[in-house]
Write a protein that holds these residues in place. Structure first.
Motif, PDB file in Angstrom:
ATOM      1  N   SER A  38       0.862  -1.175   0.000  1.00 29.00           N
ATOM      2  CA  SER A  38       0.000   0.000   0.000  1.00 29.00           C
ATOM      3  C   SER A  38       0.899   1.226   0.000  1.00 29.00           C
ATOM      4  O   SER A  38       1.906   1.267   0.710  1.00 29.00           O
ATOM      5  N   ASP A  39       0.523   2.224  -0.787  1.00 22.71           N
ATOM      6  CA  ASP A  39       1.295   3.463  -0.811  1.00 22.71           C
ATOM      7  C   ASP A  39       0.610   4.579  -0.032  1.00 22.71           C
ATOM      8  O   ASP A  39       1.004   5.732  -0.105  1.00 22.71           O
ATOM      9  N   ARG A  40      -0.395   4.222   0.753  1.00 24.30           N
ATOM     10  CA  ARG A  40      -1.085   5.218   1.586  1.00 24.30           C
ATOM     11  C   ARG A  40      -0.155   5.736   2.678  1.00 24.30           C
ATOM     12  O   ARG A  40       0.779   5.062   3.080  1.00 24.30           O
ATOM     13  N   PHE A  41      -0.444   6.928   3.217  1.00 29.43           N
ATOM     14  CA  PHE A  41       0.407   7.515   4.258  1.00 29.43           C
ATOM     15  C   PHE A  41       0.279   6.790   5.590  1.00 29.43           C
ATOM     16  O   PHE A  41       1.169   6.842   6.432  1.00 29.43           O
ATOM     17  N   CYS A  42      -0.849   6.086   5.792  1.00 29.54           N
ATOM     18  CA  CYS A  42      -1.052   5.295   7.001  1.00 29.54           C
ATOM     19  C   CYS A  42      -1.993   4.149   6.648  1.00 29.54           C
ATOM     20  O   CYS A  42      -2.990   4.364   5.954  1.00 29.54           O
ATOM     21  N   VAL A  43      -1.662   2.948   7.109  1.00 28.50           N
ATOM     22  CA  VAL A  43      -2.517   1.796   6.848  1.00 28.50           C
ATOM     23  C   VAL A  43      -2.908   1.158   8.169  1.00 28.50           C
ATOM     24  O   VAL A  43      -2.185   1.244   9.163  1.00 28.50           O
ATOM     25  N   ALA A  44      -4.082   0.518   8.174  1.00 27.14           N
ATOM     26  CA  ALA A  44      -4.570  -0.200   9.342  1.00 27.14           C
ATOM     27  C   ALA A  44      -4.505  -1.690   9.036  1.00 27.14           C
ATOM     28  O   ALA A  44      -5.130  -2.164   8.087  1.00 27.14           O
ATOM     29  N   LEU A  45      -3.717  -2.411   9.816  1.00 29.07           N
ATOM     30  CA  LEU A  45      -3.575  -3.847   9.631  1.00 29.07           C
ATOM     31  C   LEU A  45      -4.504  -4.576  10.586  1.00 29.07           C
ATOM     32  O   LEU A  45      -4.516  -4.310  11.790  1.00 29.07           O
ATOM     33  N   CYS A  46      -5.278  -5.503  10.052  1.00 31.79           N
ATOM     34  CA  CYS A  46      -6.246  -6.261  10.823  1.00 31.79           C
ATOM     35  C   CYS A  46      -5.527  -7.192  11.800  1.00 31.79           C
ATOM     36  O   CYS A  46      -4.587  -7.895  11.423  1.00 31.79           O
ATOM     37  N   THR A  47      -5.982  -7.216  13.042  1.00 38.00           N
ATOM     38  CA  THR A  47      -5.440  -8.148  14.031  1.00 38.00           C
ATOM     39  C   THR A  47      -6.475  -9.174  14.489  1.00 38.00           C
ATOM     40  O   THR A  47      -6.122 -10.143  15.152  1.00 38.00           O
ATOM     41  N   CYS A  48      -7.744  -8.980  14.119  1.00 40.11           N
ATOM     42  CA  CYS A  48      -8.796  -9.904  14.562  1.00 40.11           C
ATOM     43  C   CYS A  48      -9.084 -10.993  13.532  1.00 40.11           C
ATOM     44  O   CYS A  48      -9.785 -11.955  13.828  1.00 40.11           O
ATOM     45  N   ARG A  49      -8.571 -10.822  12.317  1.00 39.58           N
ATOM     46  CA  ARG A  49      -8.759 -11.757  11.197  1.00 39.58           C
ATOM     47  C   ARG A  49     -10.214 -11.867  10.731  1.00 39.58           C
ATOM     48  O   ARG A  49     -10.578 -12.801  10.050  1.00 39.58           O
ATOM     49  N   ARG A  50     -11.052 -10.902  11.074  1.00 35.44           N
ATOM     50  CA  ARG A  50     -12.436 -10.888  10.582  1.00 35.44           C
ATOM     51  C   ARG A  50     -12.577 -10.101   9.276  1.00 35.44           C
ATOM     52  O   ARG A  50     -13.604 -10.177   8.623  1.00 35.44           O
ATOM     53  N   SER A  51     -11.570  -9.357   8.915  1.00 33.44           N
ATOM     54  CA  SER A  51     -11.634  -8.476   7.757  1.00 33.44           C
ATOM     55  C   SER A  51     -11.790  -9.272   6.466  1.00 33.44           C
ATOM     56  O   SER A  51     -11.102 -10.264   6.242  1.00 33.44           O
ATOM     57  N   LEU A  52     -12.683  -8.805   5.613  1.00 36.16           N
ATOM     58  CA  LEU A  52     -12.835  -9.398   4.289  1.00 36.16           C
ATOM     59  C   LEU A  52     -11.731  -8.922   3.348  1.00 36.16           C
ATOM     60  O   LEU A  52     -11.591  -9.454   2.257  1.00 36.16           O
ATOM     61  N   ARG A  53     -10.957  -7.937   3.781  1.00 40.25           N
ATOM     62  CA  ARG A  53      -9.863  -7.385   2.975  1.00 40.25           C
ATOM     63  C   ARG A  53      -8.509  -7.676   3.631  1.00 40.25           C
ATOM     64  O   ARG A  53      -7.553  -6.945   3.433  1.00 40.25           O
ATOM     65  N   PHE A  54      -8.421  -8.724   4.454  1.00 34.95           N
ATOM     66  CA  PHE A  54      -7.207  -9.051   5.189  1.00 34.95           C
ATOM     67  C   PHE A  54      -5.993  -9.019   4.264  1.00 34.95           C
ATOM     68  O   PHE A  54      -6.093  -9.516   3.153  1.00 34.95           O
ATOM     69  N   PRO A  55      -4.882  -8.409   4.629  1.00 32.71           N
ATOM     70  CA  PRO A  55      -4.496  -7.967   5.960  1.00 32.71           C
ATOM     71  C   PRO A  55      -4.947  -6.553   6.315  1.00 32.71           C
ATOM     72  O   PRO A  55      -4.676  -6.074   7.401  1.00 32.71           O
ATOM     73  N   TRP A  56      -5.638  -5.879   5.403  1.00 32.96           N
ATOM     74  CA  TRP A  56      -6.102  -4.519   5.677  1.00 32.96           C
ATOM     75  C   TRP A  56      -7.361  -4.568   6.535  1.00 32.96           C
ATOM     76  O   TRP A  56      -8.238  -5.394   6.326  1.00 32.96           O
ATOM     77  N   CYS A  57      -7.475  -3.680   7.481  1.00 36.30           N
ATOM     78  CA  CYS A  57      -8.635  -3.623   8.373  1.00 36.30           C
ATOM     79  C   CYS A  57      -9.831  -3.026   7.626  1.00 36.30           C
ATOM     80  O   CYS A  57      -9.704  -2.033   6.924  1.00 36.30           O
ATOM     81  N   ASP A  58     -11.004  -3.653   7.787  1.00 31.55           N
ATOM     82  CA  ASP A  58     -12.239  -3.090   7.232  1.00 31.55           C
ATOM     83  C   ASP A  58     -13.240  -2.773   8.345  1.00 31.55           C
ATOM     84  O   ASP A  58     -14.428  -2.681   8.107  1.00 31.55           O
ATOM     85  N   THR A  59     -12.764  -2.631   9.562  1.00 35.75           N
ATOM     86  CA  THR A  59     -13.518  -2.329  10.791  1.00 35.75           C
ATOM     87  C   THR A  59     -14.446  -3.456  11.234  1.00 35.75           C
ATOM     88  O   THR A  59     -15.348  -3.235  12.033  1.00 35.75           O
ATOM     89  N   SER A  60     -14.221  -4.666  10.770  1.00 35.26           N
ATOM     90  CA  SER A  60     -15.032  -5.804  11.197  1.00 35.26           C
ATOM     91  C   SER A  60     -14.937  -6.034  12.704  1.00 35.26           C
ATOM     92  O   SER A  60     -15.855  -6.575  13.304  1.00 35.26           O
ATOM     93  N   HIS A  61     -13.835  -5.617  13.331  1.00 34.47           N
ATOM     94  CA  HIS A  61     -13.661  -5.803  14.767  1.00 34.47           C
ATOM     95  C   HIS A  61     -14.728  -5.050  15.564  1.00 34.47           C
ATOM     96  O   HIS A  61     -15.042  -5.432  16.681  1.00 34.47           O
ATOM     97  N   ARG A  62     -15.320  -4.032  14.995  1.00 32.04           N
ATOM     98  CA  ARG A  62     -16.351  -3.250  15.693  1.00 32.04           C
ATOM     99  C   ARG A  62     -17.628  -4.044  15.905  1.00 32.04           C
ATOM    100  O   ARG A  62     -18.405  -3.741  16.805  1.00 32.04           O
ATOM    101  N   ARG A  63     -17.858  -5.064  15.082  1.00 31.75           N
ATOM    102  CA  ARG A  63     -19.086  -5.865  15.199  1.00 31.75           C
ATOM    103  C   ARG A  63     -18.981  -6.978  16.233  1.00 31.75           C
ATOM    104  O   ARG A  63     -19.944  -7.666  16.507  1.00 31.75           O
TER     105      ARG A  63
END
Length: 67
Positions: A38-63
């Motif tokens: 990713s060339d974004r200035f900041c990335v969020a890496l998923c740690t809960c493994r619920r993300s449909l876009r793993f390894p990127w976080c899609d906020t699935s941990h909120r559910r």
């Protein structure tokens, strides 16, 4: 990899019940050896493994329900 002494270190922020935030750009090596980037200035890496876009976080941990 560029000379580590000539570059500013990357900042990694660990968040309770959330993703790990990493200053980008980044390359992530997955368990199977696949490299994603990713060339974004900041990335969020998923740690809960619920993300449909793993390894990127899609906020699935909120559910997640708290017990």
């Amino acid at each position: 990899m560029p000379n580590a002494h000539s570059e500013k270190p990357r900042r990694v922020t660990v968040r309770t019940d959330g993703p790990v935030l990493v200053e980008g750009p980044v390359e992530v090596v997955l368990e199977d050896g696949t490299v994603v980037s990713s060339d974004r200035f900041c990335v969020a890496l998923c740690t809960c493994r619920r993300s449909l876009r793993f390894p990127w976080c899609d906020t699935s941990h909120r559910r997640r329900t708290r017990g």
